[in-house]
Every structure is written in structure tokens, then in C-alpha cells.
Design an enzyme around this catalytic site. Sequence first.
Site, PDB file in Angstrom:
ATOM      1  N   GLY A 266       0.833  -1.195   0.000  1.00 49.84           N
ATOM      2  CA  GLY A 266       0.000   0.000   0.000  1.00 49.84           C
ATOM      3  C   GLY A 266       0.864   1.240   0.000  1.00 49.84           C
ATOM      4  O   GLY A 266       2.031   1.212  -0.416  1.00 49.84           O
ATOM      5  N   SER A 267       0.308   2.320   0.470  1.00 52.55           N
ATOM      6  CA  SER A 267       1.008   3.602   0.429  1.00 52.55           C
ATOM      7  C   SER A 267       2.154   3.661   1.433  1.00 52.55           C
ATOM      8  O   SER A 267       2.203   2.896   2.398  1.00 52.55           O
ATOM      9  CB  SER A 267       0.010   4.715   0.755  1.00 52.55           C
ATOM     10  OG  SER A 267      -0.525   4.481   2.066  1.00 52.55           O
TER      11      SER A 267
ATOM     12  N   CYS B  85       1.421   1.067  -8.781  1.00 50.84           N
ATOM     13  CA  CYS B  85       2.555   1.476  -7.944  1.00 50.84           C
ATOM     14  C   CYS B  85       3.768   1.768  -8.810  1.00 50.84           C
ATOM     15  O   CYS B  85       4.599   2.605  -8.500  1.00 50.84           O
ATOM     16  CB  CYS B  85       2.888   0.364  -6.965  1.00 50.84           C
ATOM     17  SG  CYS B  85       3.054  -1.245  -7.773  1.00 50.84           S
TER      18      CYS B  85
ATOM     19  N   GLY C  90       2.695   2.138   5.294  1.00 48.31           N
ATOM     20  CA  GLY C  90       3.916   1.483   5.774  1.00 48.31           C
ATOM     21  C   GLY C  90       4.438   2.128   7.042  1.00 48.31           C
ATOM     22  O   GLY C  90       4.825   1.445   7.997  1.00 48.31           O
TER      23      GLY C  90
ATOM     24  N   GLU D  16       5.688  -3.424   0.681  1.00 48.47           N
ATOM     25  CA  GLU D  16       5.626  -3.062  -0.734  1.00 48.47           C
ATOM     26  C   GLU D  16       4.843  -1.759  -0.814  1.00 48.47           C
ATOM     27  O   GLU D  16       3.609  -1.760  -0.738  1.00 48.47           O
ATOM     28  CB  GLU D  16       4.933  -4.168  -1.535  1.00 48.47           C
ATOM     29  CG  GLU D  16       5.747  -5.436  -1.644  1.00 48.47           C
ATOM     30  CD  GLU D  16       6.736  -5.396  -2.802  1.00 48.47           C
ATOM     31  OE1 GLU D  16       6.937  -4.320  -3.381  1.00 48.47           O
ATOM     32  OE2 GLU D  16       7.287  -6.453  -3.146  1.00 48.47           O
TER      33      GLU D  16
HETATM   34  N1  LIG Z   1       4.831  -1.730  -4.033  1.00 47.61           N
HETATM   35  C1  LIG Z   1       3.795  -2.430  -4.446  1.00 47.61           C
HETATM   36  O1  LIG Z   1       3.905  -3.627  -4.790  1.00 47.61           O
HETATM   37  C2  LIG Z   1       2.453  -1.793  -4.518  1.00 47.61           C
HETATM   38  C3  LIG Z   1       2.213  -0.570  -3.921  1.00 47.61           C
HETATM   39  N2  LIG Z   1       0.962   0.016  -4.005  1.00 47.61           N
HETATM   40  C4  LIG Z   1       0.747   1.341  -3.400  1.00 47.61           C
HETATM   41  O2  LIG Z   1      -0.528   1.370  -2.754  1.00 47.61           O
HETATM   42  C5  LIG Z   1      -1.094   2.686  -2.846  1.00 47.61           C
HETATM   43  C6  LIG Z   1      -2.464   2.621  -3.477  1.00 47.61           C
HETATM   44  O3  LIG Z   1      -3.280   1.680  -2.812  1.00 47.61           O
HETATM   45  P1  LIG Z   1      -4.285   2.086  -1.633  1.00 47.61           P
HETATM   46  O4  LIG Z   1      -5.189   0.950  -1.437  1.00 47.61           O
HETATM   47  O5  LIG Z   1      -4.861   3.445  -1.875  1.00 47.61           O
HETATM   48  O6  LIG Z   1      -3.253   2.179  -0.401  1.00 47.61           O
HETATM   49  P2  LIG Z   1      -3.578   2.391   1.159  1.00 47.61           P
HETATM   50  O7  LIG Z   1      -2.274   2.537   1.806  1.00 47.61           O
HETATM   51  O8  LIG Z   1      -4.602   3.436   1.345  1.00 47.61           O
HETATM   52  O9  LIG Z   1      -4.266   0.996   1.625  1.00 47.61           O
HETATM   53  C7  LIG Z   1      -3.575  -0.210   1.475  1.00 47.61           C
HETATM   54  C8  LIG Z   1      -4.030  -1.183   2.564  1.00 47.61           C
HETATM   55  O10 LIG Z   1      -3.551  -0.712   3.823  1.00 47.61           O
HETATM   56  C9  LIG Z   1      -4.612  -0.477   4.728  1.00 47.61           C
HETATM   57  N3  LIG Z   1      -4.272   0.780   5.398  1.00 47.61           N
HETATM   58  C10 LIG Z   1      -4.246   2.008   4.857  1.00 47.61           C
HETATM   59  N4  LIG Z   1      -3.842   2.919   5.766  1.00 47.61           N
HETATM   60  C11 LIG Z   1      -3.613   2.245   6.917  1.00 47.61           C
HETATM   61  C12 LIG Z   1      -3.194   2.614   8.235  1.00 47.61           C
HETATM   62  N5  LIG Z   1      -2.917   3.876   8.552  1.00 47.61           N
HETATM   63  N6  LIG Z   1      -3.055   1.645   9.163  1.00 47.61           N
HETATM   64  C13 LIG Z   1      -3.309   0.357   8.850  1.00 47.61           C
HETATM   65  N7  LIG Z   1      -3.728  -0.058   7.640  1.00 47.61           N
HETATM   66  C14 LIG Z   1      -3.875   0.873   6.687  1.00 47.61           C
HETATM   67  C15 LIG Z   1      -5.869  -0.388   3.899  1.00 47.61           C
HETATM   68  O11 LIG Z   1      -6.989  -0.841   4.617  1.00 47.61           O
HETATM   69  C16 LIG Z   1      -5.544  -1.303   2.725  1.00 47.61           C
HETATM   70  O12 LIG Z   1      -5.869  -2.633   3.008  1.00 47.61           O
HETATM   71  C17 LIG Z   1      -0.126   3.494  -3.700  1.00 47.61           C
HETATM   72  O13 LIG Z   1       0.747   4.222  -2.882  1.00 47.61           O
HETATM   73  C18 LIG Z   1       0.647   2.429  -4.446  1.00 47.61           C
HETATM   74  O14 LIG Z   1       1.913   2.882  -4.867  1.00 47.61           O
HETATM   75  C19 LIG Z   1      -0.080  -0.611  -4.657  1.00 47.61           C
HETATM   76  C20 LIG Z   1       0.127  -1.847  -5.259  1.00 47.61           C
HETATM   77  C21 LIG Z   1       1.410  -2.526  -5.241  1.00 47.61           C
HETATM   78  C1  LIG Z   2       1.034  -7.025  -8.213  1.00 50.69           C
HETATM   79  C2  LIG Z   2       1.442  -6.137  -9.285  1.00 50.69           C
HETATM   80  C3  LIG Z   2       2.361  -5.002  -8.933  1.00 50.69           C
HETATM   81  C4  LIG Z   2       2.663  -4.068 -10.134  1.00 50.69           C
HETATM   82  C5  LIG Z   2       3.083  -4.800 -11.371  1.00 50.69           C
HETATM   83  C6  LIG Z   2       3.515  -3.812 -12.471  1.00 50.69           C
HETATM   84  O1  LIG Z   2       2.687  -3.082 -13.000  1.00 50.69           O
HETATM   85  O2  LIG Z   2       4.697  -3.742 -12.749  1.00 50.69           O
END
Ligand SMILES: NC(=O)C1=CN([C@@H]2O[C@H](COP(=O)(O)OP(=O)(O)OC[C@H]3O[C@@H](n4cnc5c(N)ncnc54)[C@H](O)[C@@H]3O)[C@@H](O)[C@H]2O)C=CC1
Ligand SMILES: CCCCCC(=O)O
Length: 501
Positions: A231-232, A287, A236, A253
Amino acid sequence: MLSNARFLPLGLDAPRLREGALAVHSPIDGSLLARLAPQDGATTDAAIARSVAAFEAWRRVPAPRRGELVRRFAQALREHKALLAELVTLECGKIRSEGEGEVQEMIDICDFAVGLSRQLHGLTIASERPGHALRESWHPLGPVAIVTAFNFPVAVWAWNAAIALVCGDSLLWKPSERTPLCALACQRLLEQAAAGMEEVPRGLSAVIVGGAERAVQLADDRRVALLSATGSCAMGRALAPRVAQRLGRSLLELGGNNAVIVAPSADLELALRAIVFGAVGTAGQRCTGTRRLFVHAAVREQLLERLRAVFAGLVVGDPRAADTLVGPLIGGEAFTRMQAALAAARAAGARIDGGERVLAERFPAAWYVRPALVEHPPSVTNSMEEVFAPLLNCFEYAELEDAIARQNAVPQGLSSAIFTTDLREAERFLSTTGSDCGIANVNAGTSGAEIGGAFGGEKDSGGGREAGADAWRAYMRRMTATINYSDALPLAQGVRFEPAG
Ligand SMILES: NC(=O)C1=CN([C@@H]2O[C@H](COP(=O)(O)OP(=O)(O)OC[C@H]3O[C@@H](n4cnc5c(N)ncnc54)[C@H](O)[C@@H]3O)[C@@H](O)[C@H]2O)C=CC1
Ligand SMILES: CCCCCC(=O)O
């Protein structure tokens, strides 16, 4: 609401999904899909207890048999690929091809994990002592909590789940509160795959429907052996310290702020296509999305002219339509954040093409935007924030050293790319002093990773790795054993310790 029968093969019995407090809306038109009952602390605590019991049984099952469950799951995914992809599109708004690609990614990681189930290689190591042998082995770790984001509602979980199951762990999935239906569907398919395999314990996999508070509960619970959180960066920062506080394990991640460098020798048509996919794929909500473009002065106007034309002509609309390339943002907050970033850029002198809301009359309760091209003035040399929307920040550079330095000068370090046909520039970009990201591509865009490579980023992107290569080791407990098969007891390093008597 979900149609009564459409997703029944995925276990979504629509009439039973209408009483809960958690409303699930489709970003396609804002319509209400379901009302789910979020789990409370007590039911989550009970799920964790069941997961511990399931882990204790599952870890005794030979790894190749654990792989058989994953093989059957992959089979179920193949059989339901189109329907699950349709649900992904309905619940998170990505276009059909990307929804199908996401389910394919699940199948691919399952195939990888089945092969892994006959490996999980350890080491035999030469000992310095006669009659001794050293051995490294890997053991199942325990319940793995998987917290996931909305934009890959099934693949991120599968990246973790397929590997963790083969490694002998049990699963606790806390999906995004925006995409719980996808999670329930995957859970049902996994349960179907387990049918007939008596060695699969009850409670091996569970879905915890709810919001941040459920993720916090999993982070705080010592019975959770690994918290894999996607997530964001803000998420993290909220969860990682809690796990660290109990000296637990996290796999993070997080966000990206990914850049493409376009050099003078670049194949500009290739670069154009990769930049457009990276910037507007999944409506700019990957992401690995391309957030920043550093283009050399020699090719800047040529490339930007093409980008303006392509951005202006992109089909924005219902992601279920065959010709749509850009679906909706996940919601109004995402639109607001995008508009704030555009307003700030405009105030600093940027030229902005696109960015406006579109289709508001047809979809009054959804958020469709024209992807935005933001050409910053020379006084603005970088953008530090991840704006999770189809917004491409464009900057000019003269020296590659400067472009690499600016690319690296942001808190995140997930994905990066260079377009060049100059070998020296390409190798420079991949060298120790080149890109500082976990992913660095040459003549390929920042998005669209294959599962064979370890996926993840550095710095504020979290440092975790999922999917291929050797990411499986994060889901296991490492043991180094010394076996003494002699009748003596020499101490390592020649230490002498001879107690009298
Ligand atoms: N590095 C990676 O593999 C990936 C990273 N992302 C990142 O995720 C973000 C977009 O997804 P969103 O769902 O909007 O992210 P988000 O951070 O709002 O939510 C992600 C998950 O974390 C939980 N969450 C959110 N804030 C929290 C907190 N303060 N305490 C505990 N749990 C919390 C949410 O319920 C959800 O299940 C972007 O920043 C994107 O870059 C998305 C997909 C893959
Ligand atoms: C689970 C997938 C994460 C992002 C894969 C990509 O767009 O490179």
C-alpha cells in the site's frame, strides 16, 4: 447491487451480501455492489487462533503436497479467469485487458510456486572441524498476514499466498476495504481447490474484511509471523513500527514515484508507447506507474508533441468497453488529490494539457479524467510526491548524470527506466551509481513486471520483495545446523576450554 447469479460461481451469493455496514461501490459508475459485515476484533482474534492451528498442521505436510493445493488453485483460476477478471474490473475499475492480465499473474505465480515446492533449496557447508558438517535448511514460518491495496485486488495477494502456502504457512488476508469482493471470490476458489485434499486443515486461509483497524490488529499480534503489507508509504509508516515494536517481521511493498529517462539515441516510438502505458495504465493507479519523465533537450519537443497528441486521443470511459484504455479513478479523493497537484504545478508555471474531469454527465457518481501532461518550467526540476493518478510530470535534462541524480533524488525507489540505444548509457543506468530503484528497465517501461523477477523497491518503497527469484525466503524460518559425527568435541576457532575433573 451485484446481480444475483452472475458471480455465484465465485461464491458471491448476492442476496447474502446486502446486510453489512461496509458499503462496496464500483468506481465505474459509483453504484452500490454489496454491503459486507466488517469483522470485529473478536472474530479477527479467533481467525488468528484458527490460523495458528492450521499452520501447525500444514507445516507437517510435505512441500510437494502443499504445491498440489496451489496447482489445483491455479486450475480453478484458469477455469474462472474471465469471470474473476470481470469482478476485478467491476470492483477496482481497471480495463478488461488489465483485469485479465492480473488474473494471469495469479496463475503464473502459482505455476512458479508449484515448481518451488520441489525445491526450497538449503545448503551443505564445509566445516572447519573434522567429523563435522554444516547444513542450512528452511522451515515453515507461521501465519502470514497479507494486507493489500485496491489497485491489484487479487494479484498482490496471490504473489504472497502461492509462495507462502508452498512454504508451509497459513494465510490471513486483509484486503482493501474498496475491493473485498475480489478477496471473497479468491477465498472461495482456494476452498474449492482444497476440496478432496484431506491434509488441508480448516482455517488455512482466511479473509478479514475491514479497514485499517484490522490491519493494525494483525500488525500487533505476536502470533502473526510475517506481516506482508502492500500500500502507500503512509500505511507502511503506520504499520511497520508496530510490527518492529514486537520484533516481528514485515515485508513492505509501498509507494513509488517512478521515472523514465529518454536519451537522444532513444527509439522514440518505443519510448512513447511505454511512457503512455506507464503513465495512464490502470488510470495512473499502478505502484509502478510512470510519474516523471526526464527527456533530453535534443528530443524534447519531438517527444512531447507526440505525447500531447496521444494523451488527447486516449479513449477514457467504461473499463468494460472493448476500446477503453483509461477507466475511472478509484474515487473522489483521488480526483481531489490530482487536481491539487495540477493547481500547484500551474501556479509554479507549468504548461498543463488534460487533467480535467470527463463523462461527469454520464457517470455523475464516478471520477473519469483526461490524463494530464505537466510540462514544468526549468525552475522546477523534480516532483517528490506520488500522485496516484494519470499525471505525467515532464522535465528536460542535458547531462545523463544530472537526469540519474534527479531520478534518484526522491524518497521512493520502486521502478525506473531508460530509453537509449547507447550501450554505455544503458549500462551506466544499471550500474552501482545508476538507478537506485528495486526495478530498473532498459527500453521497457516502469510498469508491467513479470513474476519471474523479485518485485519491490528501496528507500520509502519499503525494501520488500515478492513474486519470483528468491523472494520465498521471506516466508520461511532459516536454520543453520552443525552436525558432529566424530567422538571429539573440538570448539570452533580452536578455542580451548577444558574444565578440570
Ligand atoms: N509496491 C507495491 O507492490 C504496490 C504498492 N501500491 C501502493 O498502494 C497505494 C495505493 O493503494 P491504496 O489501497 O490506496 O493504499 P492504502 O495505503 O490506502 O491501503 C492499502 C491497505 O492498507 C490499509 N491501510 C491504509 N492505511 C492504513 C493505516 N494507517 N493503518 C493500517 N492499515 C492501513 C488499507 O486498509 C488497505 O488494506 C499506492 O501508494 C501504491 O503505490 C499498490 C500496489 C502494489
Ligand atoms: C502485483 C502487481 C504489482 C505491479 C506490477 C507492475 O505493474 O509492474
